[in-house]
Design an enzyme around this catalytic site. Structure first.
Site, short mmCIF file in Angstrom:
data_model
loop_
_atom_site.label_atom_id
_atom_site.label_comp_id
_atom_site.label_asym_id
_atom_site.label_seq_id
_atom_site.Cartn_x
_atom_site.Cartn_y
_atom_site.Cartn_z
N ASP B 8 0.88 -1.16 0.00
CA ASP B 8 0.00 0.00 0.00
C ASP B 8 0.92 1.22 0.00
O ASP B 8 1.48 1.57 1.04
CB ASP B 8 -0.89 -0.04 1.25
CG ASP B 8 -1.68 1.25 1.44
OD1 ASP B 8 -1.68 2.10 0.52
OD2 ASP B 8 -2.30 1.41 2.51
N LYS B 70 3.54 11.15 -3.72
CA LYS B 70 2.41 10.56 -4.44
C LYS B 70 1.49 11.63 -5.03
O LYS B 70 0.81 11.38 -6.01
CB LYS B 70 1.63 9.65 -3.47
CG LYS B 70 0.54 8.82 -4.11
CD LYS B 70 -0.06 7.90 -3.07
CE LYS B 70 -1.25 7.14 -3.59
NZ LYS B 70 -1.81 6.27 -2.54
N GLU B 171 -7.21 0.86 -4.27
CA GLU B 171 -7.15 0.75 -2.81
C GLU B 171 -8.46 0.27 -2.18
O GLU B 171 -8.45 -0.67 -1.38
CB GLU B 171 -6.69 2.08 -2.20
CG GLU B 171 -5.20 2.28 -2.40
CD GLU B 171 -4.75 3.73 -2.36
OE1 GLU B 171 -5.54 4.59 -1.98
OE2 GLU B 171 -3.58 4.00 -2.71
N ASP B 193 -12.69 5.41 1.75
CA ASP B 193 -11.23 5.46 1.87
C ASP B 193 -10.76 6.91 1.88
O ASP B 193 -10.68 7.57 0.86
CB ASP B 193 -10.62 4.69 0.68
CG ASP B 193 -9.09 4.65 0.75
OD1 ASP B 193 -8.51 5.29 1.64
OD2 ASP B 193 -8.49 3.98 -0.10
#
Lengths: 167, 596
Positions: B8, B70, B171, B193
């Site tokens: 992850d 990211k 995810e 999420d």
């Protein structure tokens, strides 16, 4: 849902690949034309459970796996269209139009004869087999025979057109 | 055959693990932490510090410490939201080839995938140390709403880190897999999420071993980082008001305030009131360091973030509507990501769904669990093939891969689960007059291939450009341009006479490939779209990893040589780019004259 065995899978691929272009969405998903939402989702889950490429990673050779992805991607497209009432309706209209178009444009018999004369005897035989298969409604064999003929004469516009019409 | 792990790769934190018959095991660092900061620190003296040891350097060595990479991966530096995100980063970001962001630290220029690769390498090494086996393959998770270039950037990062990226998994889908794996349930679940950088929401149908995503949506640039930023702004204005010092133009001061903001946010999770002093934010004119006193109540905090939270609930509403489901159809709500710990988020979520979210799941670790399970399943199929002659009997009875997450009172069913994921956004094709039409609508199952016929808009048009967009708007320019494809040498004919067959193929990693064919000439072009902002692997600078045990002189020599090579490469790339640009202009002109 149990993944298919390698044998089942390869037999399916051999059967479906030559006919892929000629199959409509209902045939690809293996459901009747009046199938409802539930049937369509169930059929997709069934097929995905059996033949999803993730379930056969490296059990197949890379080229076999590639073919499987091609077939699966078409089944996914069939599912995308048929599960939506809006897409499904538009698809049925387009399909009807396409079929009408392909049956009304017919070449003159002498044209066919002269085009045929340009082909090798083996290719002529394959073409005749394709036409015979088409008459009995076996589109898959018709396409297969035409493709084999085309393999002998890759440049033949005549054969290409015949194949296109069949699709 | 090495180990296949699940990773992850988060904006603020990353987790990696491997699925074993006893359950998923996560890699821990020397202090026993299973959650690792996605931070890379490159001290001026050389070497690199990674993970949680690097995190503390955000405060002590901000200009040499890279975090939240990211947010930049696969992005176009010129995009407004990216500019905004860059403004709050203490390290400089420049524009590189193809408008990709280049991170500059200590004179080193690095692409974002290179930085992310350092984070991945750290995780790989932790796994290798702990599980005493070489890691070769990995499943890496990405936000569901990641675009093509962001996905390509992530794959590139994996490649640089020496990993075979077996699959990119969304995810929320990974979280659902971890939740439902081996429990043979028949449920509809919602995955909320809310992480450090992004927000995703997905609805899935779990039908024993099949996990089908029914709908997904999300927002990029909506996460814990934004909330920290908001608190930092609040502290800054407080400082301005009471001390008449505005820290906003000072990057180091703002960086310290955001670090304090994160702590305040976490404190307010279990406390009603936060207050205290933050020391050493700036140095004033007389050379003394200045501290700021602050006070922030939970109520005030809630009112600050209310807008963000409502945006997440709006996304939930839209996804449910697009799947034709209602709130009551959802059997369970899974919370993922650190921001779901915020009391207001939990409260709004349980109000909206009229049920308590599932709490048996660790929101920081659940995604890595799912990734590890998927990695083992994909590798399992590999193992089958490696048994040499694979008999059909074996294929008929595949070895059960049993690595469910054991829970009290439940027996794991094991077996291979199957993820059926979807496209997160509508893929469109440009049509005449500045408009576009949907080609594959969002939530289409992947992998998928759709073919359709297009034709020319003008008589005697010799060339068509197929432009592909991503988004929900009819007008082209309101969508994100993914790239374009050209088909030339179309024979002259009336308007609409040409038959151009266009095929969109979305691969299992959710990356688009486009093919176009002129049915009359059989001319065919196939291309991966050239996406602006995407990493250009051929041209970009590489970092130099010096072998250990070199003398200063040797190292300096190698560095110099490397630098020269890099400069050469850059010059070459620059030339090629200029050439391509020139050609592009020429072609566009030719088309104009051809069409008129």
């Amino acid at each position: 849902m149990r993944p298919w065995s390698k044998r089942e899978l390869l037999a399916y691929l051999d059967r479906i690949m030559p006919a892929l272009e000629g199959l409509d969405h209902f045939e690809l998903l293996d459901v009747p034309p009046d199938a409802d939402d539930k049937t369509i989702q169930g059929a997709f889950h069934n097929m995905a459970g059996g033949l999803h490429p993730d379930r056969h990673r490296n059990v197949l050779s890379p080229s076999q796996h590639e073919r499987l992805i091609v077939v699966y991607a078409r089944i996914a497209e069939a599912y995308r269209v048929l599960r939506s009432p809006e897409h499904r309706e538009k698809y049925l209209i387009d399909e009807a139009k396409r079929r009408k178009k392909t049956t009304t444009t017919v070449r003159a018999p002498q044209e066919i004869a002269s085009a045929l004369a340009l082909l090798s005897p083996k290719a002529q035989q394959l073409y005749r087999r394709a036409i015979a298969a088409k008459r009995t409604g076996d589109t898959a064999s018709a396409v297969l025979n035409l493709r084999m003929a085309l393999a002998k004469h890759p440049q033949s516009g005549f054969l290409k057109e015949a194949l296109k019409k069949l699709r | 055959m090495g180990l296949s792990i699940g990773i992850d790769l988060g904006t603020t934190n990353s987790v990696a693990g491997v699925a074993t018959p006893e359950g998923v095991r996560l890699a821990a660092d020397s202090k026993g932490n299973r959650v690792h900061a996605s931070v890379v620190s490159l001290p001026a003296g050389g070497g690199r510090i990674l993970g949680n040891s690097a995190k503390v350097r955000k405060a002590t060595d901000p200009s040499q410490t890279i975090y939240s990479a990211k947010r930049l991966i696969g992005q176009n530096v010129r995009a407004p939201l990216v500019q905004l995100a860059m403004a709050s980063l203490p390290y400089p970001v420049e524009e590189g080839n193809n408008q990709q962001p280049i991170i500059v630290v200590g004179g080193r220029r690095m692409t974002v995938p290179e930085v992310s690769a350092m984070v991945l390498t750290h995780l790989r090494q932790l796994c290798e140390e702990q599980f005493e086996e070489e890691v070769t393959g990995a499943v890496i998770t990405v936000p569901a709403n990641f675009s093509d270039s962001q996905r390509q950037g992530t794959k590139e990062a994996g490649r640089i880190a020496g990993l075979e990226v077996m699959r990119l998994v969304n995810e929320p889908t990974a979280a659902a897999l971890a939740y439902g794996y081996g429990r043979s349930m028949d449920q509809r679940v919602a995955v909320f999420d809310f992480g450090g950088g992004t927000f995703d929401f997905s609805v899935l149908k779990i039908d024993s071993d099949i996990f089908e995503v029914l709908g997904t949506d999300g927002e990029f640039f909506l996460g814990g980082d934004d909330i920290d930023q908001m608190i930092a702004e609040f502290l800054a204005s407080q400082m301005n008001r009471t001390l008449h010092i505005d820290p906003r133009p000072i990057p180091t001061a703002m960086n310290r305030l955001s670090i304090a903001a994160e702590q305040i946010k976490q404190y307010l999770t279990s406390n009603e009131e936060a207050g205290g002093t933050i020391d050493g934010i700036v140095v004033n004119n007389s050379g003394k360091s200045v501290s700021v006193e602050f006070e922030l109540s939970r109520d005030k905090f809630d009112s600050m973030i209310e807008g963000y939270v409502e945006r997440t609930i709006d996304v939930c509403r839209n996804v449910l509507a697009s799947t034709g489901l209602e709130v009551k159809d959802i059997d369970d709500v899974i919370m993922v990501g650190g921001s779901t710990r915020i009391p207001l988020v939990r409260q709004r979520l349980s109000e909206y769904f009229a049920k308590e979210p599932a709490t048996r799941i660790n929101p920081d670790e659940v995604v890595a669990h799912g990734a590890a399970i998927q990695a083992a399943m994909l590798a399992g199929a590999v193992h089958e093939g490696e048994r040499g002659e694979l008999t059909d009997e074996l294929a008929d009875n595949p070895m059960p891969i049993d690595m469910g997450i054991p829970e009290e009172g439940e027996t794991s069913q094991g077996g291979a689960a199957l993820l059926l994921d979807v496209t997160p956004a509508t893929l469109r094709i440009a049509t005449a007059g500045g408009y576009s039409e949907p080609f594959l609508e969002k939530n289409s199952p992947i992998p998928i291939e759709r073919t359709n016929l297009f034709t020319t808009a003008h008589a005697n048009q010799s060339r068509v450009v197929i432009e592909c967009y991503r988004g929900g708007a009819r007008r082209q320019d309101e969508n994100e341009l993914l790239g374009s494809l050209e088909l030339n040498d179309i024979p002259p004919g009336d308007r609409g006479e040409a038959e151009i067959e266009v095929t969109f193929r979305v691969d299992p990693d959710c990356i688009l490939h486009v093919r176009a064919r002129d049915l009359r000439t059989e001319n065919e072009v196939e291309a991966k779209l050239n996406v602006i902002g995407a990493p250009v692997s051929d041209n970009f600078r590489t970092t130099l990893d010096l072998p250990e045990g070199l003398s200063e002189k040797q190292a300096a020599k190698l560095r110099q040589k490397h630098e020269k090579e890099q400069q050469k490469l850059e010059k070459k790339a620059e030339k090629e780019r200029a050439k391509a640009e020139k050609q592009r202009v020429k072609m566009a002109k030719r088309a104009e004259t051809g069409e008129s």
